[in-house]
Design a protein around this motif. Sequence first.
Motif, PDB file in Angstrom:
ATOM      1  N   GLU A   1      26.431  36.722  42.224  1.00 37.98           N
ATOM      2  CA  GLU A   1      27.484  36.672  41.206  1.00 37.98           C
ATOM      3  C   GLU A   1      27.353  37.848  40.232  1.00 37.98           C
ATOM      4  OE1 GLU A   1      28.660  32.128  40.217  1.00 37.98           O
ATOM      5  OE2 GLU A   1      26.528  32.579  39.957  1.00 37.98           O
TER       6      GLU A   1
ATOM      7  N   ILE B   1      39.847  36.666  27.447  1.00 32.97           N
ATOM      8  CA  ILE B   1      39.087  35.582  28.077  1.00 32.97           C
ATOM      9  C   ILE B   1      39.523  34.223  27.546  1.00 32.97           C
ATOM     10  CG2 ILE B   1      37.090  37.060  28.490  1.00 32.97           C
ATOM     11  CD1 ILE B   1      35.668  35.741  26.188  1.00 32.97           C
ATOM     12  N   SER B   2      40.079  34.202  26.343  1.00 32.38           N
ATOM     13  CA  SER B   2      40.593  32.941  25.812  1.00 32.38           C
ATOM     14  C   SER B   2      41.939  32.589  26.431  1.00 32.38           C
ATOM     15  CB  SER B   2      40.724  33.032  24.291  1.00 32.38           C
ATOM     16  OG  SER B   2      41.367  31.881  23.774  1.00 32.38           O
TER      17      SER B   2
ATOM     18  N   ARG C   1      38.540  30.111  28.142  1.00 34.34           N
ATOM     19  CA  ARG C   1      37.196  29.964  27.584  1.00 34.34           C
ATOM     20  C   ARG C   1      37.241  30.017  26.063  1.00 34.34           C
ATOM     21  NH1 ARG C   1      34.016  34.481  30.411  1.00 34.34           N
ATOM     22  NH2 ARG C   1      36.034  35.255  31.073  1.00 34.34           N
TER      23      ARG C   1
ATOM     24  N   LYS D   1      29.843  41.555  39.449  1.00 34.45           N
ATOM     25  CA  LYS D   1      30.410  41.862  38.133  1.00 34.45           C
ATOM     26  C   LYS D   1      29.835  43.132  37.508  1.00 34.45           C
ATOM     27  CE  LYS D   1      32.910  38.026  37.342  1.00 34.45           C
ATOM     28  NZ  LYS D   1      34.322  38.030  36.925  1.00 34.45           N
TER      29      LYS D   1
ATOM     30  N   ASP E   1      31.301  29.477  29.344  1.00 35.03           N
ATOM     31  CA  ASP E   1      32.385  28.605  28.870  1.00 35.03           C
ATOM     32  C   ASP E   1      32.610  28.773  27.374  1.00 35.03           C
ATOM     33  OD1 ASP E   1      32.996  26.904  31.352  1.00 35.03           O
ATOM     34  OD2 ASP E   1      30.820  26.753  31.184  1.00 35.03           O
TER      35      ASP E   1
ATOM     36  N   GLU F   1      31.111  35.243  32.374  1.00 46.22           N
ATOM     37  CA  GLU F   1      31.946  34.040  32.354  1.00 46.22           C
ATOM     38  C   GLU F   1      31.254  32.797  31.802  1.00 46.22           C
ATOM     39  OE1 GLU F   1      33.547  33.540  36.247  1.00 46.22           O
ATOM     40  OE2 GLU F   1      34.755  35.341  36.126  1.00 46.22           O
TER      41      GLU F   1
ATOM     42  N   PHE G   1      31.523  39.250  30.492  1.00 43.22           N
ATOM     43  CA  PHE G   1      31.905  39.326  31.908  1.00 43.22           C
ATOM     44  C   PHE G   1      31.170  38.321  32.785  1.00 43.22           C
ATOM     45  CE2 PHE G   1      33.828  43.277  30.661  1.00 43.22           C
ATOM     46  CZ  PHE G   1      34.889  43.416  31.536  1.00 43.22           C
TER      47      PHE G   1
ATOM     48  N   LYS H   1      39.195  41.971  24.613  1.00 43.69           N
ATOM     49  CA  LYS H   1      38.520  41.207  25.654  1.00 43.69           C
ATOM     50  C   LYS H   1      38.386  39.753  25.257  1.00 43.69           C
ATOM     51  CE  LYS H   1      36.300  40.527  29.469  1.00 43.69           C
ATOM     52  NZ  LYS H   1      37.026  40.535  30.768  1.00 43.69           N
TER      53      LYS H   1
ATOM     54  N   THR I   1      43.538  33.938  29.244  1.00 45.43           N
ATOM     55  CA  THR I   1      43.677  33.891  30.703  1.00 45.43           C
ATOM     56  C   THR I   1      42.644  33.004  31.377  1.00 45.43           C
ATOM     57  OG1 THR I   1      42.278  35.864  30.991  1.00 45.43           O
ATOM     58  CG2 THR I   1      44.645  36.204  30.720  1.00 45.43           C
ATOM     59  N   SER I   2      41.455  32.890  30.776  1.00 47.09           N
ATOM     60  CA  SER I   2      40.393  32.113  31.423  1.00 47.09           C
ATOM     61  C   SER I   2      40.160  30.764  30.779  1.00 47.09           C
ATOM     62  CB  SER I   2      39.071  32.917  31.404  1.00 47.09           C
ATOM     63  OG  SER I   2      39.250  34.198  31.969  1.00 47.09           O
TER      64      SER I   2
END
Length: 430
Positions: free
Chosen positions: A145, A215-216, A221, A149, A189, A187, A185, A211, A218-219
């Motif tokens: 993983e 991440i908030s 988080r 990245k 939570d 990932e 990057f 960024k 689209t992901s």
Amino acid sequence: MSDDVILKAVNVSKQYRLGTVGTGTLSHDLNRFWAKIRGKEDPYLKIGAVNDRSAAATSDYVWAIKDINFEVKRGEILGIIGKNGAGKSTLLKILSRVTSPTTGSIKTKGRIASLLEVGTGMHPELTGRENVYLNGAILGMTKTEIASKIDEIVEFSGCQMYIDTPVKRYSSGMRVRLGFAVAAFLEPDILVVDEVLAVGDAEFQKKAIGKMQDISNTSGRTVLFVSHNMGSIQQLCTRCLLLEDGSVLYDGESSVAIDKYLSSGLSNFESELVSQFLQNQNDEVFNLKAVSIYQKDVDHKVFYSNMPIVVSFKYEVLKSTLGLRIGFDLYDFKSGVVLWRTYHDDLSEEIVALEDGDQYLQVEIPYNLLKAGSYALKPIASIHNLRWIINDDEFVYLFDVENTSGVDSVYTGYRPGVIMPGLKWNVLRD
């Protein structure tokens, strides 16, 4: 916790002992042990001063934070603001499980990545690349993983040249860049960021804020963000916790929290300016149309030192704004030294709003003040030091001064320094 709540703090408090002693003394430990075997509460939880760093200590113990309660939903960006010593970093250390609370509990779902200070989680003897793998392993990522990245991490950090160099040779800004890239990057939570972005340059701060928004949005988080930069808080966070003396003073909309934070301890006039700033911070209020530098009744390109130099501003006030200030910085061009900063209202006893419409401002630089040389003038405009309207190197005007006063040639020859003040001296006799 409900499904959409990813973090919950319940009556969280942290007590520290003041002075040079660590966690406590032998007698205090024995008292705690005796209370515990009798099923009683820790006797030292009943005492402790409020966390006001400016006040004299009244107890051997202090509550760094006291009875903190809040929830954070999945995908939310929560700002945490407050004065130095309000308990922000202590709270984040507890949330990150760096330290445990004295009382209360923290409930979380998923992995937490923390960036609490410059170089957090970085081993100085390992290279940047090795530290990426180390941090990923700490977060529970597999080697595969992390490998998938690592190219994105290195590119985002901007440390490509130094990625195989030991981190101990990195600047503080480079460590922050790499540390943030790893945390963002890989990932987690929940991403916890404590003021470290202030070390980075303007370009990286802009990338980091983008960024965190990404991440908030689209992901899905969650981000907990501590900063003294109210512009970043306003831009990034929809909700804020305002801490004061270790307790939550306000929990709600970011604009209201920032207003309360900036207004604390200010006069009524300053509070009015802050309120106006928050309401109108995106409004266009001023447009500089032209700047001219000249000497009256003289047509030449090089100015004479024995005559005043006039600086004129032509501008338009688009919206009458209390505290709008117009001025300039004057530089010695060769050395880059700022000779002075002046505003149009420096000598005014009260602050008033300029009227709407086209206007002119003129100011004179006195004769025989500037020495022969090259100078740079940079116009500036601000709203009472709360907001810059013009402070850009794009708007710089250059001019030269020729010595026509003969001051440098009388008696002493060349006179050192960057300006030549005409000071008035008096001969005093007994």
